[in-house]
Write a protein that holds these residues in place. Structure first.
Motif, PDB file in Angstrom:
ATOM      1  N   SER A  34      26.267 -28.085 -27.570  1.00 42.12           N
ATOM      2  CA  SER A  34      26.012 -27.166 -26.828  1.00 42.12           C
ATOM      3  C   SER A  34      27.799 -27.835 -25.307  1.00 42.12           C
ATOM      4  N   GLY A  35      27.561 -27.070 -24.415  1.00 45.19           N
ATOM      5  CA  GLY A  35      28.587 -27.623 -23.623  1.00 45.19           C
ATOM      6  C   GLY A  35      29.204 -26.449 -23.005  1.00 45.19           C
ATOM      7  N   LEU A  36      30.744 -26.180 -22.531  1.00 47.11           N
ATOM      8  CA  LEU A  36      32.107 -25.700 -22.422  1.00 47.11           C
ATOM      9  C   LEU A  36      32.902 -25.321 -23.638  1.00 47.11           C
ATOM     10  N   VAL A  37      33.440 -24.348 -23.499  1.00 47.00           N
ATOM     11  CA  VAL A  37      34.382 -23.996 -25.126  1.00 47.00           C
ATOM     12  C   VAL A  37      35.527 -23.225 -24.509  1.00 47.00           C
ATOM     13  N   LEU A  38      36.791 -23.920 -23.754  1.00 51.97           N
ATOM     14  CA  LEU A  38      37.579 -23.297 -23.429  1.00 51.97           C
ATOM     15  C   LEU A  38      38.822 -22.745 -25.138  1.00 51.97           C
ATOM     16  N   GLU A  39      39.215 -21.058 -25.065  1.00 58.19           N
ATOM     17  CA  GLU A  39      39.602 -20.449 -25.669  1.00 58.19           C
ATOM     18  C   GLU A  39      41.319 -20.839 -24.764  1.00 58.19           C
ATOM     19  N   ILE A  40      42.006 -20.688 -25.822  1.00 60.29           N
ATOM     20  CA  ILE A  40      43.705 -20.256 -25.235  1.00 60.29           C
ATOM     21  C   ILE A  40      44.070 -19.697 -26.324  1.00 60.29           C
ATOM     22  N   ALA A  41      44.679 -17.936 -25.696  1.00 62.66           N
ATOM     23  CA  ALA A  41      45.397 -17.380 -26.032  1.00 62.66           C
ATOM     24  C   ALA A  41      44.345 -16.027 -26.942  1.00 62.66           C
ATOM     25  N   SER A  42      43.226 -16.189 -26.098  1.00 58.21           N
ATOM     26  CA  SER A  42      42.182 -15.739 -27.089  1.00 58.21           C
ATOM     27  C   SER A  42      42.596 -14.189 -27.326  1.00 58.21           C
ATOM     28  N   GLY A  43      43.497 -13.951 -26.783  1.00 56.96           N
ATOM     29  CA  GLY A  43      43.664 -12.500 -27.650  1.00 56.96           C
ATOM     30  C   GLY A  43      42.954 -11.525 -27.248  1.00 56.96           C
ATOM     31  N   SER A  44      43.121 -10.233 -28.449  1.00 57.98           N
ATOM     32  CA  SER A  44      42.237  -9.524 -29.133  1.00 57.98           C
ATOM     33  C   SER A  44      40.398  -9.433 -27.766  1.00 57.98           C
ATOM     34  N   GLY A  45      39.883 -10.589 -28.243  1.00 62.08           N
ATOM     35  CA  GLY A  45      38.678 -10.918 -28.005  1.00 62.08           C
ATOM     36  C   GLY A  45      37.839 -10.610 -29.186  1.00 62.08           C
ATOM     37  N   SER A  72      41.509  -6.638 -23.135  1.00 61.09           N
ATOM     38  CA  SER A  72      40.160  -6.033 -24.751  1.00 61.09           C
ATOM     39  C   SER A  72      38.997  -6.977 -24.526  1.00 61.09           C
ATOM     40  N   ILE A  73      39.085  -8.318 -23.987  1.00 61.75           N
ATOM     41  CA  ILE A  73      38.380  -9.537 -24.537  1.00 61.75           C
ATOM     42  C   ILE A  73      37.088  -9.286 -23.284  1.00 61.75           C
ATOM     43  N   ALA A  74      37.695  -8.797 -22.067  1.00 60.94           N
ATOM     44  CA  ALA A  74      36.174  -8.203 -21.494  1.00 60.94           C
ATOM     45  C   ALA A  74      35.859  -6.960 -21.918  1.00 60.94           C
ATOM     46  N   ALA A  75      36.309  -6.359 -22.837  1.00 59.14           N
ATOM     47  CA  ALA A  75      35.930  -4.728 -23.681  1.00 59.14           C
ATOM     48  C   ALA A  75      34.901  -5.398 -24.875  1.00 59.14           C
ATOM     49  N   TRP A  76      35.498  -6.536 -25.247  1.00 56.58           N
ATOM     50  CA  TRP A  76      34.267  -6.372 -26.592  1.00 56.58           C
ATOM     51  C   TRP A  76      33.109  -7.394 -25.817  1.00 56.58           C
ATOM     52  N   THR A  77      33.489  -8.143 -24.649  1.00 56.06           N
ATOM     53  CA  THR A  77      32.126  -8.985 -23.876  1.00 56.06           C
ATOM     54  C   THR A  77      31.125  -7.896 -23.679  1.00 56.06           C
ATOM     55  N   ALA A  78      31.443  -6.839 -23.203  1.00 51.49           N
ATOM     56  CA  ALA A  78      30.848  -5.611 -22.840  1.00 51.49           C
ATOM     57  C   ALA A  78      29.934  -4.965 -23.873  1.00 51.49           C
ATOM     58  N   HIS A  79      30.684  -4.868 -24.737  1.00 50.78           N
ATOM     59  CA  HIS A  79      30.315  -3.853 -25.977  1.00 50.78           C
ATOM     60  C   HIS A  79      29.616  -4.715 -26.992  1.00 50.78           C
ATOM     61  N   THR A  80      29.112  -6.412 -26.824  1.00 44.36           N
ATOM     62  CA  THR A  80      27.974  -6.581 -27.453  1.00 44.36           C
ATOM     63  C   THR A  80      27.479  -7.283 -26.802  1.00 44.36           C
ATOM     64  N   GLY A  81      27.388  -6.875 -25.798  1.00 40.60           N
ATOM     65  CA  GLY A  81      26.348  -7.574 -24.529  1.00 40.60           C
ATOM     66  C   GLY A  81      26.322  -9.478 -24.659  1.00 40.60           C
ATOM     67  N   LEU A  82      26.956  -9.960 -25.444  1.00 35.88           N
ATOM     68  CA  LEU A  82      27.093 -11.490 -24.877  1.00 35.88           C
ATOM     69  C   LEU A  82      26.899 -12.120 -23.751  1.00 35.88           C
ATOM     70  N   THR A  83      25.567 -12.635 -23.358  1.00 37.07           N
ATOM     71  CA  THR A  83      25.583 -12.839 -21.779  1.00 37.07           C
ATOM     72  C   THR A  83      26.432 -14.693 -22.200  1.00 37.07           C
ATOM     73  N   ASN A  84      26.933 -15.390 -23.377  1.00 34.03           N
ATOM     74  CA  ASN A  84      27.237 -16.870 -23.069  1.00 34.03           C
ATOM     75  C   ASN A  84      28.923 -16.726 -23.113  1.00 34.03           C
ATOM     76  N   ILE A  85      29.641 -15.696 -22.592  1.00 36.01           N
ATOM     77  CA  ILE A  85      31.148 -15.365 -22.351  1.00 36.01           C
ATOM     78  C   ILE A  85      31.005 -15.297 -20.983  1.00 36.01           C
TER      79      ILE A  85
END
Length: 211
Positions: A34-45, A72-85
């Motif tokens: 558990s915890g927070l994971v930072l991704e650097i240079a996430s690109g497309s998402g 793109s990252i925000a769009a992929w997140t919205a598309h998946t509906g994930l709440t842990n991003i």
């Protein structure tokens, strides 16, 4: 259900589709429960949404200096509906502040060879500040080993990168590991990955303090 107003911004990187499952297999073994994971240079998402779906007990913080990538990252997140991003940060490793004070882990995929060496130095500087003792840093990409390329295709790729920008190029693994050691990280045995890439897993030494 996806949001049509955001899904149009989704970028598609074929390499991300190919390597996401081999990378996930390693992340399952090395990331905290558990915890927070930072991704650097996430690109497309595509990576962060795939990992967040598979590892729901972790909170994921994507980032990228490019506005189109963040969209793109925000769009992929919205598309998946994930709440842990979390919403993506406008983060350039060489220009602080990063906009985040601490994390339990940091991942960076395919950035080191398509950025100047100063970016790799800044990446480790920031990771040393961000991660506490036992924190994990995961890197993925192609590397030279002992000064030599691990495959002819990597040598060709390296030349293409250097033609594009003389500051880019496939790095020596030993130099990257040395950067980590100087910042208080221990690198475990490199993990060979498909397509002549490697996973490098760094752990912040117990007692090593943030700089």
């Amino acid at each position: 259900m996806s949001n049509p107003s955001t899904s149009d911004a989704r970028q598609h990187a074929p390499a991300a589709e190919r390597n996401r499952d081999p990378i996930l297999a390693v992340l399952r073994q090395v990331l905290p429960a558990s915890g927070l994971v930072l991704e650097i240079a996430s690109g497309s998402g595509q990576h962060v949404t795939h990992f967040a779906a598979a590892l729901p007990d972790l909170v994921w913080q994507p980032s990228d200096p490019d506005a189109g990538s963040r969209a793109s990252i925000a769009a992929w997140t919205a598309h998946t509906g994930l709440t842990n991003i979390r919403a993506p940060l406008a983060l350039d490793v060489e220009h602080g502040p990063w906009g985040i004070d601490s994390a339990q882990a940091l991942i960076c995929i395919n950035m080191i060879h398509i950025s100047p060496w100063t970016a790799t130095q800044a990446l480790f500087d920031g990771a040393a500040r961000l991660l506490g003792s036992g924190g994990v840093m995961y890197l993925y990409g192609p590397y030279r080993r002992h000064g030599a390329h691990t495959a002819p295709s990597n040598e060709t790729f390296d030349q293409q990168l250097r033609n594009r920008n003389p500051a880019f190029g496939v790095r020596n693994m030993e130099a990257v590991v040395a950067l980590g050691e100087a910042q208080g990280f221990v690198c475990s045995e490199p993990i060979a990955m498909p397509a002549n890439n490697f996973s490098l897993v760094f752990t912040k030494r117990q007692g090593a303090t943030r700089i």
